[in-house]
Write an enzyme that holds these catalytic residues in place. Structure first.
Site, PDB file in Angstrom:
ATOM      1  CG  HIS A  36      -1.952   1.063   1.027  1.00 17.46           C
ATOM      2  ND1 HIS A  36      -3.236   1.093   1.288  1.00 17.46           N
ATOM      3  CD2 HIS A  36      -1.827   2.221   1.307  1.00 17.46           C
ATOM      4  CE1 HIS A  36      -3.661   2.077   1.345  1.00 17.46           C
ATOM      5  NE2 HIS A  36      -2.888   3.177   1.705  1.00 17.46           N
ATOM      6  N   GLY A  67      -2.025  13.156  -0.664  1.00 18.85           N
ATOM      7  CA  GLY A  67      -2.094  13.817  -0.118  1.00 18.85           C
ATOM      8  C   GLY A  67      -3.465  15.689  -0.892  1.00 18.85           C
ATOM      9  N   GLY A  68      -2.904  16.853  -0.763  1.00 19.93           N
ATOM     10  CA  GLY A  68      -3.409  17.669  -1.291  1.00 19.93           C
ATOM     11  C   GLY A  68      -5.224  17.833  -0.698  1.00 19.93           C
ATOM     12  CD  GLU A  69      -6.995  13.860   2.130  1.00 19.90           C
ATOM     13  OE1 GLU A  69      -7.795  13.153   1.891  1.00 19.90           O
ATOM     14  OE2 GLU A  69      -5.914  13.691   3.230  1.00 19.90           O
ATOM     15  CB  THR A  80      -8.559  11.788  -0.871  1.00 22.85           C
ATOM     16  OG1 THR A  80      -7.954  11.272   0.074  1.00 22.85           O
ATOM     17  CG2 THR A  80      -9.574  12.781  -1.322  1.00 22.85           C
ATOM     18  NE  ARG A 119     -10.652  11.185   4.098  1.00 20.33           N
ATOM     19  CZ  ARG A 119      -9.288  10.733   4.449  1.00 20.33           C
ATOM     20  NH1 ARG A 119      -8.259  10.967   4.233  1.00 20.33           N
ATOM     21  NH2 ARG A 119      -9.125   9.692   4.932  1.00 20.33           N
ATOM     22  CG  HIS A 152      -9.237   4.936   3.111  1.00 24.15           C
ATOM     23  ND1 HIS A 152      -8.570   5.295   3.361  1.00 24.15           N
ATOM     24  CD2 HIS A 152     -10.562   5.411   2.938  1.00 24.15           C
ATOM     25  CE1 HIS A 152      -8.646   6.355   4.146  1.00 24.15           C
ATOM     26  NE2 HIS A 152      -9.749   6.276   4.322  1.00 24.15           N
ATOM     27  CG  HIS A 211      -6.012   2.337   6.047  1.00 24.78           C
ATOM     28  ND1 HIS A 211      -4.622   2.286   5.786  1.00 24.78           N
ATOM     29  CD2 HIS A 211      -6.874   3.233   5.626  1.00 24.78           C
ATOM     30  CE1 HIS A 211      -4.183   3.500   4.805  1.00 24.78           C
ATOM     31  NE2 HIS A 211      -5.618   3.239   4.495  1.00 24.78           N
ATOM     32  CG  ASP A 237      -1.305   5.089   3.501  1.00 32.03           C
ATOM     33  OD1 ASP A 237      -1.860   5.373   2.955  1.00 32.03           O
ATOM     34  OD2 ASP A 237      -1.899   6.152   4.698  1.00 32.03           O
TER      35      ASP A 237
END
Length: 312
Positions: free
Chosen positions: A62, A69-71, A100, A164, A196, A225, A284
Site C-alpha cells: 500500500h 495528500g492535497g486534502e 483521495t 471522503r 480504504h 487501515h 501507506d
C-alpha cells in the site's frame, strides 16, 4: 565483487539462527553455519553484523507511488516517491495506488511510475481506480484494466466508512468485486478490491453484507487501515475468520489515531487465535495522515513513510 556477511541472525523468512551469507553478483550464493572458504585472490567485502537481524526485502502492498495528500489544498500534495525512499526502508516490492485525489493523479501516472521503478530494479505493481466510485480506469473498465495491463493486479484503494468516499452502494461494491474477481480468474492475478477504511461507524459492515449477499469469495475483499481504531480492529479479526485478508497500517506514533500500533495489533490478532496468513502490514508510504473534526474539517496533517514498516 563478493560480499560476505558474517554473524547475521538470518530470517529466510523463518528464523534460522546465526549464519554467514555470501552474496555474488547480487545473488545469495551461500548461507551456512561456517564462513565459506574463498580464494585469497578474490575481492571480498566483509560485513560483520554481530548478531543483528538479516531479513528478506519487505513487501509494501500500500504505497502512494505518485504521491498523496492535497486534502488541505494544492500545497499539501506529496511529491512522487523516489526509488531511494523505498529501498532505504528495506522495501524491495511495492504495490502502488491512488487515494483521495484520483482526479489530478491518474492511473496513467501510476502505471508510468511503476514501470519507471521497475527499470530501476524494484519489483512493482499497482491497482486501478482510487477512492471513488465510479472508479477511473485506463481502458474503460476494471476488468479490462486488470486483463490488459500487466502491472495492474486489482482495484483500490476504494474508500468506505469515510466522509471522503463517494458513499458507494452495496450494488456498486459488488459490481467492482465481481469485475476484479473475474479478471483475476482470467489472468492468474490477485483480482482483489483493496478498501480504504475510515473512522465511520459503519466500519466493515458493507464487506460483511457483500459476503452474505453474493457468491464472491472472501479473499477478493481486502480492507486496509483496520487498526486505526479499536472497534474496527475487532471487526477485522472477525472478518479474517470468514476468509478475508486484512491489512494493518504502520502508523507513526504521533499519527493521532485511536487504535492499535501495527505491533500491538499483530500481538492481539495472534492472541485471538486468528490465522496469521490472513494478516499483512503496509506503510501507506507517500500518503497523508490527516485528522478531521466532527464537521469534516482538517485539524492536523502528517505524512506517511515507507520506513514505518521497519520501525513498527
Amino acid at each position: 565483487m563478493f560480499e560476505l556477511i558474517t554473524n547475521a541472525s538470518v530470517f529466510a523468512p523463518e528464523p534460522i539462527g546465526i549464519r554467514h551469507v555470501l552474496v555474488c553478483a547480487g545473488k545469495i550464493a551461500y548461507i551456512g553455519e561456517h564462513p565459506p572458504q574463498l580464494d585469497e585472490a578474490l575481492e571480498v567485502r566483509l560485513t560483520d553484523l554481530d548478531g543483528a537481524r538479516l531479513v528478506p526485502g519487505f513487501i509494501d502492498a500500500h504505497t502512494h507511488l505518485t504521491g498523496g495528500g492535497g486534502e488541505a489544498g494544492p500545497s499539501t500534495r506529496v511529491p512522487p516517491l523516489a526509488l531511494s525512499q523505498i529501498t532505504h526502508a528495506g522495501v524491495t516490492s511495492v504495490i502502488g495506488l491512488l487515494g483521495t485525489d484520483d482526479l489530478t493523479r491518474t492511473p496513467q501516472n501510476l502505471v508510468s511510475q511503476v514501470m519507471g521503478l521497475r527499470e530501476e530494479g524494484l519489483s512493482a505493481w499497482c491497482y486501478t481506480g482510487g477512492y471513488h466510485v465510479p472508479v477511473i480506469t485506463l481502458t474503460g473498465s476494471v476488468r479490462s484494466d486488470i486483463v490488459n495491463l500487466e502491472p495492474v493486479i486489482g482495484v483500490g484503494e476504494v474508500a468506505i466508512s469515510d466522509h471522503r468516499s463517494s458513499q458507494p452502494t452495496l450494488d456498486e461494491i459488488l459490481r467492482l468485486a465481481s469485475e476484479a474477481h473475474v479478471a483475476g480468474l482470467m489472468t492468474g492475478k490477485a483480482g482483489i478490491v483493496h478498501f480504504h477504511l475510515g473512522d465511520g461507524e459503519r466500519g466493515l459492515s458493507m464487506i460483511r453484507d457483500c459476503l452474505e449477499q453474493s457468491e464472491i469469495p472472501p479473499r477478493v475483499f481486502n480492507p486496509t487501515h483496520v487498526n486505526r481504531n479499536k472497534p474496527l480492529f475487532e471487526q477485522a479479526c472477525e472478518l479474517s475468520g470468514l476468509g478475508c485478508n486484512v491489512d494493518l497500517t504502520a502508523f507513526p506514533e504521533d499519527s493521532g489515531d485511536q487504535g492499535w500500533s501495527a505491533e500491538e495489533a499483530v500481538e492481539r490478532f495472534l492472541d485471538k487465535g486468528c490465522d496469521s496468513s490472513r494478516l499483512t502490514i503496509s506503510s501507506d508510504g507517500g500518503g497523508c495522515l490527516p485528522s478531521f473534526d466532527a464537521q469534516g474539517e482538517l485539524v492536523k496533517m502528517g505524512f506517511a513513510s515507507c520506513s514505518a514498516m521497519a520501525e513498527c
